[in-house]
Structure formats: structure tokens, C-alpha cells
Design a protein around this motif. Structure first.
Motif, PDB file in Angstrom:
ATOM      1  N   MET A   1     -60.310 -18.740 -37.512  1.00  0.00           N
ATOM      2  CA  MET A   1     -59.617 -18.293 -36.590  1.00  0.00           C
ATOM      3  C   MET A   1     -58.083 -18.831 -36.472  1.00  0.00           C
ATOM      4  SD  MET A   1     -61.995 -16.216 -34.980  1.00  0.00           S
ATOM      5  CE  MET A   1     -61.796 -16.125 -33.416  1.00  0.00           C
ATOM      6  N   PHE A   2     -57.203 -18.098 -36.201  1.00  0.00           N
ATOM      7  CA  PHE A   2     -55.766 -18.238 -36.396  1.00  0.00           C
ATOM      8  C   PHE A   2     -55.586 -19.657 -35.704  1.00  0.00           C
ATOM      9  CE2 PHE A   2     -54.881 -13.813 -38.108  1.00  0.00           C
ATOM     10  CZ  PHE A   2     -53.858 -14.266 -39.303  1.00  0.00           C
ATOM     11  N   SER A   3     -56.028 -19.518 -34.230  1.00  0.00           N
ATOM     12  CA  SER A   3     -55.503 -20.560 -33.499  1.00  0.00           C
ATOM     13  C   SER A   3     -55.963 -21.845 -34.018  1.00  0.00           C
ATOM     14  CB  SER A   3     -56.190 -20.448 -32.222  1.00  0.00           C
ATOM     15  OG  SER A   3     -57.627 -20.456 -31.992  1.00  0.00           O
ATOM     16  N   LYS A   4     -57.266 -22.070 -34.879  1.00  0.00           N
ATOM     17  CA  LYS A   4     -57.468 -23.328 -35.527  1.00  0.00           C
ATOM     18  C   LYS A   4     -56.612 -23.663 -36.591  1.00  0.00           C
ATOM     19  CE  LYS A   4     -61.773 -25.420 -37.160  1.00  0.00           C
ATOM     20  NZ  LYS A   4     -63.195 -25.369 -37.246  1.00  0.00           N
ATOM     21  N   PRO A 112     -47.673 -12.614 -29.456  1.00  0.00           N
ATOM     22  CA  PRO A 112     -48.671 -13.716 -30.487  1.00  0.00           C
ATOM     23  C   PRO A 112     -47.696 -15.007 -30.704  1.00  0.00           C
ATOM     24  CG  PRO A 112     -49.320 -11.488 -31.360  1.00  0.00           C
ATOM     25  CD  PRO A 112     -48.054 -11.275 -30.182  1.00  0.00           C
ATOM     26  N   ALA A 113     -46.547 -14.795 -31.137  1.00  0.00           N
ATOM     27  CA  ALA A 113     -45.900 -15.654 -31.552  1.00  0.00           C
ATOM     28  C   ALA A 113     -45.678 -16.667 -30.351  1.00  0.00           C
ATOM     29  CB  ALA A 113     -44.380 -15.394 -32.260  1.00  0.00           C
ATOM     30  N   TRP A 114     -45.131 -16.061 -29.364  1.00  0.00           N
ATOM     31  CA  TRP A 114     -44.699 -17.015 -28.015  1.00  0.00           C
ATOM     32  C   TRP A 114     -45.873 -17.665 -27.670  1.00  0.00           C
ATOM     33  CZ3 TRP A 114     -40.151 -18.724 -27.115  1.00  0.00           C
ATOM     34  CH2 TRP A 114     -39.132 -18.010 -27.399  1.00  0.00           C
ATOM     35  N   ALA A 115     -47.228 -17.213 -27.772  1.00  0.00           N
ATOM     36  CA  ALA A 115     -48.376 -17.993 -27.549  1.00  0.00           C
ATOM     37  C   ALA A 115     -48.585 -19.040 -28.620  1.00  0.00           C
ATOM     38  CB  ALA A 115     -49.610 -17.065 -27.605  1.00  0.00           C
ATOM     39  N   PHE A 116     -48.249 -18.691 -29.851  1.00  0.00           N
ATOM     40  CA  PHE A 116     -48.153 -19.983 -30.761  1.00  0.00           C
ATOM     41  C   PHE A 116     -47.348 -20.958 -30.367  1.00  0.00           C
ATOM     42  CE2 PHE A 116     -50.572 -16.864 -33.533  1.00  0.00           C
ATOM     43  CZ  PHE A 116     -51.763 -17.872 -33.870  1.00  0.00           C
ATOM     44  N   ASP A 117     -46.038 -20.588 -29.977  1.00  0.00           N
ATOM     45  CA  ASP A 117     -44.957 -21.336 -29.603  1.00  0.00           C
ATOM     46  C   ASP A 117     -45.669 -22.364 -28.421  1.00  0.00           C
ATOM     47  OD1 ASP A 117     -42.104 -22.351 -29.154  1.00  0.00           O
ATOM     48  OD2 ASP A 117     -42.614 -21.465 -27.102  1.00  0.00           O
ATOM     49  N   ARG A 118     -46.057 -22.048 -27.590  1.00  0.00           N
ATOM     50  CA  ARG A 118     -46.910 -22.771 -26.620  1.00  0.00           C
ATOM     51  C   ARG A 118     -47.979 -23.950 -27.213  1.00  0.00           C
ATOM     52  NH1 ARG A 118     -49.630 -20.634 -21.789  1.00  0.00           N
ATOM     53  NH2 ARG A 118     -50.159 -18.822 -22.855  1.00  0.00           N
ATOM     54  N   LEU A 119     -48.688 -23.049 -28.209  1.00  0.00           N
ATOM     55  CA  LEU A 119     -49.627 -24.134 -28.986  1.00  0.00           C
ATOM     56  C   LEU A 119     -48.909 -25.135 -29.558  1.00  0.00           C
ATOM     57  CD1 LEU A 119     -52.651 -24.359 -29.343  1.00  0.00           C
ATOM     58  CD2 LEU A 119     -52.446 -23.060 -31.383  1.00  0.00           C
ATOM     59  N   SER A 161     -56.224 -21.728 -26.981  1.00  0.00           N
ATOM     60  CA  SER A 161     -56.964 -21.237 -28.389  1.00  0.00           C
ATOM     61  C   SER A 161     -57.551 -19.814 -28.213  1.00  0.00           C
ATOM     62  CB  SER A 161     -57.332 -22.339 -29.180  1.00  0.00           C
ATOM     63  OG  SER A 161     -56.723 -23.459 -29.316  1.00  0.00           O
ATOM     64  N   THR A 162     -58.644 -19.944 -27.333  1.00  0.00           N
ATOM     65  CA  THR A 162     -59.453 -18.834 -26.967  1.00  0.00           C
ATOM     66  C   THR A 162     -58.547 -17.511 -26.667  1.00  0.00           C
ATOM     67  OG1 THR A 162     -61.193 -20.371 -26.244  1.00  0.00           O
ATOM     68  CG2 THR A 162     -61.234 -18.162 -25.620  1.00  0.00           C
ATOM     69  N   ALA A 163     -57.551 -17.908 -25.905  1.00  0.00           N
ATOM     70  CA  ALA A 163     -56.804 -16.611 -25.381  1.00  0.00           C
ATOM     71  C   ALA A 163     -56.078 -16.119 -26.668  1.00  0.00           C
ATOM     72  CB  ALA A 163     -55.883 -17.242 -24.220  1.00  0.00           C
ATOM     73  N   ILE A 164     -55.468 -17.008 -27.499  1.00  0.00           N
ATOM     74  CA  ILE A 164     -54.690 -16.519 -28.760  1.00  0.00           C
ATOM     75  C   ILE A 164     -55.615 -15.666 -29.714  1.00  0.00           C
ATOM     76  CG2 ILE A 164     -53.529 -17.151 -30.907  1.00  0.00           C
ATOM     77  CD1 ILE A 164     -52.349 -19.523 -29.149  1.00  0.00           C
ATOM     78  N   ASP A 165     -56.735 -16.127 -29.631  1.00  0.00           N
ATOM     79  CA  ASP A 165     -57.817 -15.625 -30.700  1.00  0.00           C
ATOM     80  C   ASP A 165     -58.226 -14.268 -30.000  1.00  0.00           C
ATOM     81  OD1 ASP A 165     -57.373 -17.654 -32.832  1.00  0.00           O
ATOM     82  OD2 ASP A 165     -59.132 -18.659 -31.782  1.00  0.00           O
ATOM     83  N   ASP A 166     -58.617 -14.085 -28.748  1.00  0.00           N
ATOM     84  CA  ASP A 166     -58.794 -13.095 -28.112  1.00  0.00           C
ATOM     85  C   ASP A 166     -57.789 -11.715 -28.151  1.00  0.00           C
ATOM     86  OD1 ASP A 166     -61.279 -14.208 -27.479  1.00  0.00           O
ATOM     87  OD2 ASP A 166     -60.781 -14.330 -25.257  1.00  0.00           O
ATOM     88  N   LEU A 167     -56.772 -12.441 -27.999  1.00  0.00           N
ATOM     89  CA  LEU A 167     -55.360 -11.359 -28.092  1.00  0.00           C
ATOM     90  C   LEU A 167     -55.257 -10.836 -29.423  1.00  0.00           C
ATOM     91  CD1 LEU A 167     -52.689 -10.273 -27.270  1.00  0.00           C
ATOM     92  CD2 LEU A 167     -51.456 -12.213 -27.637  1.00  0.00           C
ATOM     93  N   LEU A 168     -55.449 -11.604 -30.606  1.00  0.00           N
ATOM     94  CA  LEU A 168     -55.320 -11.206 -32.031  1.00  0.00           C
ATOM     95  C   LEU A 168     -56.293 -10.105 -32.237  1.00  0.00           C
ATOM     96  CD1 LEU A 168     -54.264 -14.174 -33.817  1.00  0.00           C
ATOM     97  CD2 LEU A 168     -52.805 -12.300 -33.108  1.00  0.00           C
ATOM     98  N   THR A 169     -57.578 -10.490 -31.752  1.00  0.00           N
ATOM     99  CA  THR A 169     -58.714  -9.591 -31.845  1.00  0.00           C
ATOM    100  C   THR A 169     -58.194  -8.329 -31.015  1.00  0.00           C
ATOM    101  OG1 THR A 169     -60.150 -11.273 -31.949  1.00  0.00           O
ATOM    102  CG2 THR A 169     -61.246  -9.283 -31.453  1.00  0.00           C
TER     103      THR A 169
END
Length: 201
Positions: A1-4, A112-119, A161-169
């Protein structure tokens, strides 16, 4: 998964920075420039350096001239951070450009990128809170309070992480679509910041 994947790259960047713990240490990105991980590592390195800029500038004994110079570096770092988010979103726009968006598909409140920024920022919070929770010379009370905060941060990591993966899916399946806006930061622009453009007269 992208978040991991992303989180593991963020952890590596933070670990690599703290081998030197120096805001002037040049980056040595271990990933090829054509890999997504290269963008992630660079993004987090910028965040990590800025984290320590923010620590330094809060020193009550900092020289005012040095503080001003550091504020300029923080401004430049903020611009770099925003630019990197836009690069990462460009990657996702290209990745999902073939997706047929379904009728009734919805837009997300953040890209997605702003979510990764938060991660990325969360990875820094976890690293430094763990340092405090295990700092030998700190009081037990201090360590216990920091451990409580660390537990919350770890729960946040799981949820985000779950929210990011759900968004990308959802984007990949056409249930949501991406729409990216340039941030249009005004304070660094000679034509948009009143202080700057008045000084040009």
C-alpha cells in the motif's frame, strides 16, 4: 500500500538526517530520480530540516540578525515544501490519468499529496515524541506523559494511513477524482505582497 511505502521512506529520511543532526547537511537521496520514493524522501528531508529550523528560531537567546536570516530560510523552505507537494500530486495525476471517472464521483477535500504531507509531519512528531518518551535524564512523569501522547500519534498514523489508501483506491476505481490547485502563496511574490511591491517603487 502507498501509505506503508511512504512512511518507510519518511522514516529512512528522518533516520538519515539524525546521523548528522545538522540543518546544513546536504541531502543524499538514495533513490533514483525517476522513482516515486525519490520525491517522498526529498519531501520529508525538507520537512525534517524545517522542523529543526523551527526549534532553532525559538531559542530565546538567538541573535536577532541570525533569527532574521533563519526566518528567510524558513520562508524558502515553506515554498520548497509546497512545490514538492505539487510535484507529488503531478505524479498521481499522471498515474490515474487513464481512469474513467464514474457518474456521481466525488472530489476529496484534500489531494493525495497533501495527505502525504500530513503523514510526513506525523512521522517527525512520532520520532521526536518517542525520543522524549525514552529520554533517560527526563523525569518518569515527563516520560509517561510523552508516552501517552505517542500512543495518540501512533493511532493517528494508523487512521491517516487507512484514509490515504482508501482515497487512492477510490481515485483508482473512479469513485473519487483529483483536482489540484496551485497554492499561490503570496508572501514570497514581489507582485502580490504589499510590503515587497511598495518597496519596489
Amino acid at each position: 500500500m502507498f501509505s506503508k511505502l511512504a512512511y518507510s521512506v519518511f522514516e529512512q529520511s528522518i533516520k538519515d538526517y539524525h546521523k548528522f543532526d545538522n540543518v546544513d547537511q546536504p541531502i543524499n537521496n538514495p533513490y533514483p530520480k525517476d522513482k516515486f520514493e525519490h520525491l517522498l524522501y526529498l519531501k520529508n528531508w525538507i520537512d525534517t530540516v524545517q522542523w529543526h529550523f523551527e526549534d532553532i528560531i525559538r531559542d530565546p537567546n538567538i541573535d536577532p540578525v541570525a533569527a532574521l536570516a533563519l526566518k528567510r530560510r524558513i520562508d524558502a523552505s515553506n515554498q520548497e515544501r509546497t512545490d514538492m507537494v505539487e510535484y507529488i500530486d503531478s505524479y498521481f495525476l499522471q498515474k490515474y490519468s487513464h481512469v474513467k471517472v464514474k457518474d456521481g464521483a466525488k472530489i476529496n477535500s484534500e489531494s493525495p499529496a497533501w495527505a502525504f504531507d500530513r503523514l510526513s509531519i506525523l512521522a517527525l512528531k512520532i520520532y521526536h515524541m518517542n525520543e522524549e518518551a525514552t529520554r533517560a535524564e527526563a523525569s518518569q512523569e515527563h516520560r509517561d506523559k510523552c508516552q501517552e501522547k505517542l500512543n495518540v500519534l501512533l493511532e493517528q498514523r494508523s487512521d491517516l494511513s487507512t484514509a490515504i489508501d482508501d482515497l487512492l483506491t477510490d481515485i483508482e476505481n473512479g469513485d473519487k477524482f483529483m483536482k489540484v490547485y496551485k497554492q499561490m502563496k503570496m508572501y514570497n511574490d514581489d507582485d502580490l505582497n504589499p510590503v515587497l511591491y511598495q518597496n519596489k517603487k
